[in-house]
Structure formats: C-alpha cells, structure tokens
Design an enzyme around this catalytic site. Structure first.
Site, PDB file in Angstrom:
ATOM      1  N   ASP A 166      40.572  36.569  37.814  1.00 57.54           N
ATOM      2  CA  ASP A 166      39.877  35.489  38.520  1.00 57.54           C
ATOM      3  C   ASP A 166      38.372  35.767  38.588  1.00 57.54           C
ATOM      4  OD1 ASP A 166      39.556  37.302  40.623  1.00 57.54           O
ATOM      5  OD2 ASP A 166      40.940  36.290  41.953  1.00 57.54           O
TER       6      ASP A 166
ATOM      7  N   HIS B 292      39.777  31.018  45.478  1.00 57.19           N
ATOM      8  CA  HIS B 292      38.806  32.100  45.642  1.00 57.19           C
ATOM      9  C   HIS B 292      38.909  32.647  47.061  1.00 57.19           C
ATOM     10  CE1 HIS B 292      35.249  34.384  44.729  1.00 57.19           C
ATOM     11  NE2 HIS B 292      34.528  33.802  45.680  1.00 57.19           N
TER      12      HIS B 292
END
Length: 144
Positions: free
Chosen positions: A13, A133
């Site tokens: 990520d 996130h």
C-alpha cells in the site's frame, strides 16, 4: 483426504506516496514478495505509480485516504474532513472527529467518489480492490 490450498495475498500500500516508495514496491512485486498494490491517489507520485503498474502488469487497487494530505475533491475546501490548514485531520484527528459526530458522511462519500474517479483517470479502469490508508476502513460502524 482433501488438501485445501491457501492463497496469500500481500498488498503493497501507499503506492503513489513518493517516487522512492514506488520503486521499492515495484522491486518487491518483481521479486514475488508483493501480490498487488494499492494506489494513494492524492500522493505526490500517483501518476508515476499508475504508469509503473501498467508497465509491470501489477494488479492495482485504491488505497482510500481520509487521513493524510489534501482531498482530491476540490469542492471540499471547507469540509468536516479538513483541519483549519485545509488538510485531512491525520490518523488520530480523523478518529476524534468521527467519534465526536462531527464528520459529515456526505463529504466522506463525495471524497471517496472523487478518489475512485481519479483512480479511473490514472489507471484507465476501476479499482481491482479497495482498502483504507491508516486503517480508516476498519473503524466501527457505531462511530459512523
């Protein structure tokens, strides 16, 4: 006896955060340590990341961000998602605003839709997956 096969998916990520992070994630993918990536569309190197994913045929999804940097939706200049400086509240600030009931879910939806639209613009397709996130996607529904 039947044996079941387990498939481990490892996601890199923060793809798009910066050029060095992009390069590290691509190297991990090419070495077989990462299965796919999640693009942070408001990152400074998001466009470069999308090009790298295309070049190396890396499966790519959206790393939805409501906690760091600036929103991609320009209509959210004076939003419950933002602090007085015009940036997202941060990981803990987001949780505080959410817990106090000060977050407007219509603005959350507007920003997430804008992030999906920008993802499509950068990659040419909808996200293969979405995650959040700083784990904002796992906050309890009771806080919403």
């Amino acid at each position: 006896m039947l044996q079941s096969r387990v498939k481990l998916i490892v996601t890199g990520d923060d793809f798009g955060y910066c050029p060095r992070r992009n390069q590290g994630i691509v190297e991990c993918f090419l070495a077989g340590a990462v299965s796919n990536v999640s693009l942070l569309v408001n990152g400074s190197a998001a466009s470069d990341a999308a090009q790298l994913a295309r070049r190396h045929n890396i499966p790519i999804g959206l790393h939805a961000n409501l906690s760091e940097g600036s929103p991609v939706c320009k209509a959210l200049k004076n939003s419950s998602l933002l602090n007085k400086d015009g940036f997202f509240h941060g990981k803990m600030g987001f949780r505080t605003v959410l817990a106090k009931g000060l977050l407007k879910m219509s603005e959350v939806k507007q920003e997430l839709m804008a992030q999906v639209d920008l993802f499509r613009e950068l990659t040419g397709h909808i996200p293969h997956h979405m995650d959040g996130h700083q784990h904002v996607h796992v906050l309890p529904a009771s806080d919403v």
